[in-house]
Write a protein that holds these residues in place. Structure first.
Motif, PDB file in Angstrom:
ATOM      1  N   ARG A 179       0.991  -1.327   0.001  1.00  0.00           N
ATOM      2  CA  ARG A 179       0.064  -0.189  -0.071  1.00  0.00           C
ATOM      3  C   ARG A 179       0.852   1.234   0.034  1.00  0.00           C
ATOM      4  NH1 ARG A 179      -2.949  -1.535   3.538  1.00  0.00           N
ATOM      5  NH2 ARG A 179      -4.836  -2.165   2.524  1.00  0.00           N
ATOM      6  N   SER A 180       1.895   1.177   0.741  1.00  0.00           N
ATOM      7  CA  SER A 180       3.002   2.504   0.747  1.00  0.00           C
ATOM      8  C   SER A 180       3.862   2.756  -0.495  1.00  0.00           C
ATOM      9  CB  SER A 180       3.607   2.243   2.046  1.00  0.00           C
ATOM     10  OG  SER A 180       4.517   1.310   2.068  1.00  0.00           O
ATOM     11  N   LEU A 181       3.788   1.788  -1.498  1.00  0.00           N
ATOM     12  CA  LEU A 181       4.797   1.852  -2.556  1.00  0.00           C
ATOM     13  C   LEU A 181       4.144   2.216  -3.989  1.00  0.00           C
ATOM     14  CD1 LEU A 181       6.679  -1.592  -1.594  1.00  0.00           C
ATOM     15  CD2 LEU A 181       7.209   0.627  -1.004  1.00  0.00           C
ATOM     16  N   HIS A 182       4.976   2.621  -4.757  1.00  0.00           N
ATOM     17  CA  HIS A 182       4.528   2.863  -6.094  1.00  0.00           C
ATOM     18  C   HIS A 182       5.520   2.603  -7.149  1.00  0.00           C
ATOM     19  CE1 HIS A 182       1.910   5.718  -4.085  1.00  0.00           C
ATOM     20  NE2 HIS A 182       3.219   6.129  -3.510  1.00  0.00           N
ATOM     21  N   PHE A 183       4.841   1.743  -8.007  1.00  0.00           N
ATOM     22  CA  PHE A 183       5.879   1.078  -9.223  1.00  0.00           C
ATOM     23  C   PHE A 183       5.357   1.928 -10.499  1.00  0.00           C
ATOM     24  CE2 PHE A 183       3.560  -2.238  -6.835  1.00  0.00           C
ATOM     25  CZ  PHE A 183       4.566  -2.415  -5.393  1.00  0.00           C
ATOM     26  N   ASP A 184       6.618   1.875 -11.380  1.00  0.00           N
ATOM     27  CA  ASP A 184       6.611   2.150 -12.596  1.00  0.00           C
ATOM     28  C   ASP A 184       5.833   1.231 -13.686  1.00  0.00           C
ATOM     29  OD1 ASP A 184       8.244   4.602 -12.371  1.00  0.00           O
ATOM     30  OD2 ASP A 184       9.974   3.290 -12.099  1.00  0.00           O
ATOM     31  N   ARG A 218       1.651   2.517 -12.042  1.00  0.00           N
ATOM     32  CA  ARG A 218       1.638   3.246 -12.967  1.00  0.00           C
ATOM     33  C   ARG A 218       0.873   2.673 -14.111  1.00  0.00           C
ATOM     34  NH1 ARG A 218       6.592   6.448 -14.225  1.00  0.00           N
ATOM     35  NH2 ARG A 218       5.262   7.441 -15.870  1.00  0.00           N
ATOM     36  N   ARG A 219       1.447   1.558 -14.659  1.00  0.00           N
ATOM     37  CA  ARG A 219       1.213   0.663 -15.713  1.00  0.00           C
ATOM     38  C   ARG A 219       1.044  -0.818 -15.279  1.00  0.00           C
ATOM     39  NH1 ARG A 219       5.986   0.547 -19.219  1.00  0.00           N
ATOM     40  NH2 ARG A 219       4.755  -0.685 -20.457  1.00  0.00           N
ATOM     41  N   VAL A 220       0.000  -1.474 -15.670  1.00  0.00           N
ATOM     42  CA  VAL A 220      -0.053  -2.653 -15.456  1.00  0.00           C
ATOM     43  C   VAL A 220       0.012  -3.800 -16.913  1.00  0.00           C
ATOM     44  CG1 VAL A 220      -1.594  -4.410 -14.563  1.00  0.00           C
ATOM     45  CG2 VAL A 220      -1.732  -2.377 -13.641  1.00  0.00           C
ATOM     46  N   VAL A 221       1.163  -4.658 -16.902  1.00  0.00           N
ATOM     47  CA  VAL A 221       1.284  -5.446 -17.948  1.00  0.00           C
ATOM     48  C   VAL A 221       1.118  -6.941 -17.436  1.00  0.00           C
ATOM     49  CG1 VAL A 221       2.947  -6.511 -19.531  1.00  0.00           C
ATOM     50  CG2 VAL A 221       3.040  -3.969 -18.719  1.00  0.00           C
ATOM     51  N   VAL A 222      -0.248  -7.574 -17.927  1.00  0.00           N
ATOM     52  CA  VAL A 222      -0.536  -8.799 -17.563  1.00  0.00           C
ATOM     53  C   VAL A 222       0.396  -9.857 -18.456  1.00  0.00           C
ATOM     54  CG1 VAL A 222      -2.261 -10.543 -17.689  1.00  0.00           C
ATOM     55  CG2 VAL A 222      -2.855  -8.351 -16.870  1.00  0.00           C
ATOM     56  N   GLU A 242      -8.490  -1.572 -16.736  1.00  0.00           N
ATOM     57  CA  GLU A 242      -7.342  -1.379 -15.829  1.00  0.00           C
ATOM     58  C   GLU A 242      -5.870  -1.816 -16.458  1.00  0.00           C
ATOM     59  OE1 GLU A 242      -8.527  -1.357 -11.442  1.00  0.00           O
ATOM     60  OE2 GLU A 242      -9.950  -2.906 -12.171  1.00  0.00           O
ATOM     61  N   ILE A 243      -5.766  -2.882 -17.446  1.00  0.00           N
ATOM     62  CA  ILE A 243      -4.542  -3.111 -17.888  1.00  0.00           C
ATOM     63  C   ILE A 243      -4.233  -2.348 -19.053  1.00  0.00           C
ATOM     64  CG2 ILE A 243      -3.543  -5.144 -19.060  1.00  0.00           C
ATOM     65  CD1 ILE A 243      -5.944  -7.097 -17.792  1.00  0.00           C
ATOM     66  N   GLU A 244      -2.895  -2.140 -19.136  1.00  0.00           N
ATOM     67  CA  GLU A 244      -2.432  -1.312 -20.075  1.00  0.00           C
ATOM     68  C   GLU A 244      -2.097  -2.332 -21.219  1.00  0.00           C
ATOM     69  OE1 GLU A 244       1.697   0.457 -21.001  1.00  0.00           O
ATOM     70  OE2 GLU A 244       0.494   1.924 -20.068  1.00  0.00           O
TER      71      GLU A 244
END
Length: 276
Positions: A179-184, A218-222, A242-244
């Motif tokens: 929850r406290s993290l942020h990913f590219d 920021r981006r979601v790659v499945v 929600e998927i890029e």
């Protein structure tokens, strides 16, 4: 389909599995004509698929194995499936990780394959809830006795949590850490993907942890092979919008590709990137 006589066993079995799932069952004599191979070859292929737990043999043929939406195979069982496809997907997805970026990798056998291709991307910060993924980086980057870590080695953060059959760490401890993290970019493996259910998993706690991963990226790659399309687990955790990008393999049918194109911003078929 005379050209199929030279197919590798893995490719041939993938075709058989697709046919079983698409039609709800096949007969041995149909497969021998379609694949232009012997009766004995088809029966060996069906035996192999039955051992993998993806079909059920019946008199004269095979039918799909009926699985409950709560069924979750273990890591070893899943790692033996679609190995070639996972390797192709991993290679294509690794090109999306920029040097020096912060990325997240969820649990799963496809993200495990991806981790091995990410070892050569310098200066990554990798957050993962997968014990197996963390082990890939730890083993590769362990310095020799008295030596220093190699330049550009990844910084790996392994979340805590409760271990699932697929060796992922889930639950409140993992959720709080994420929850406290942020990913590219988040590279996300899935149990199932469909238009109606979106991304889903049979494990309720894993669904919540995956939601946190999606929200922090920021981006979601499945990363998912073609067999995941149309599969639905007990709990949905993300919508398709929600998927890029979805990175999959060439086993995906034309019908599925057309359906995905209507609902997904980006579709990468591993091995076909240049043609696309």
């Amino acid at each position: 389909m005379s050209d199929n006589q030279n197919l590798l066993a893995e490719q041939r079995r993938a075709l058989i599995l697709d046919e079983v799932r698409r039609r709800g069952g096949v007969r041995v004599n149909e497969l021998t004509r379609r694949l232009n191979v012997s009766d004995m070859t088809v029966r060996r292929d069906l035996d192999a698929l039955a051992r993998q737990g993806v079909i059920e043999k019946v008199h004269g043929g095979a039918v799909p194995l009926a699985e409950a939406s709560t069924h979750e195979p273990g890591f070893e069982a899943k790692s033996s499936l679609e190995q070639g496809a996972k390797e192709d997907i991993a290679r294509a997805a690794a090109a999306m990780a920029a040097p020096g970026s912060a990325i997240a990798l969820s649990g799963g056998t496809t993200t495990y394959a991806l981790a091995q291709h990410l070892l050569d991307v310098p200066d990554l910060t990798v957050v993962t809830n997968s014990v197996r993924v963390a082990d890939v980086f730890h083993t590769a980057q362990r310095p020799a006795a008295g030596g220093a870590p190699r330049p550009g080695a990844a910084t790996v953060v392994l979340t805590g949590g409760v271990r699932t059959p697929s060796d992922s760490l889930v639950g409140p401890v993992a959720d709080q850490a994420i929850r406290s993290l942020h990913f590219d970019v988040l590279f996300l493996g899935v149990h199932g993907i469909s238009v109606q259910a979106g991304l889903s998993t049979p494990n309720l706690a894993e669904a919540e942890t995956n939601r946190r991963l999606v929200c922090s990226a920021r981006r979601v790659v499945v990363v998912a092979d073609h067999t995941k399309w149309g599969t639905v687990g007990l709990s949905s955790f993300a919508r398709l919008d929600e998927i890029e990008t979805l990175v999959t393999d060439g086993g995906l049918s034309a019908e599925a590709r057309a359906e995905m194109a209507e609902h997904l911003p980006g579709l990468v078929v591993a091995g076909e990137e240049d043609a696309a």
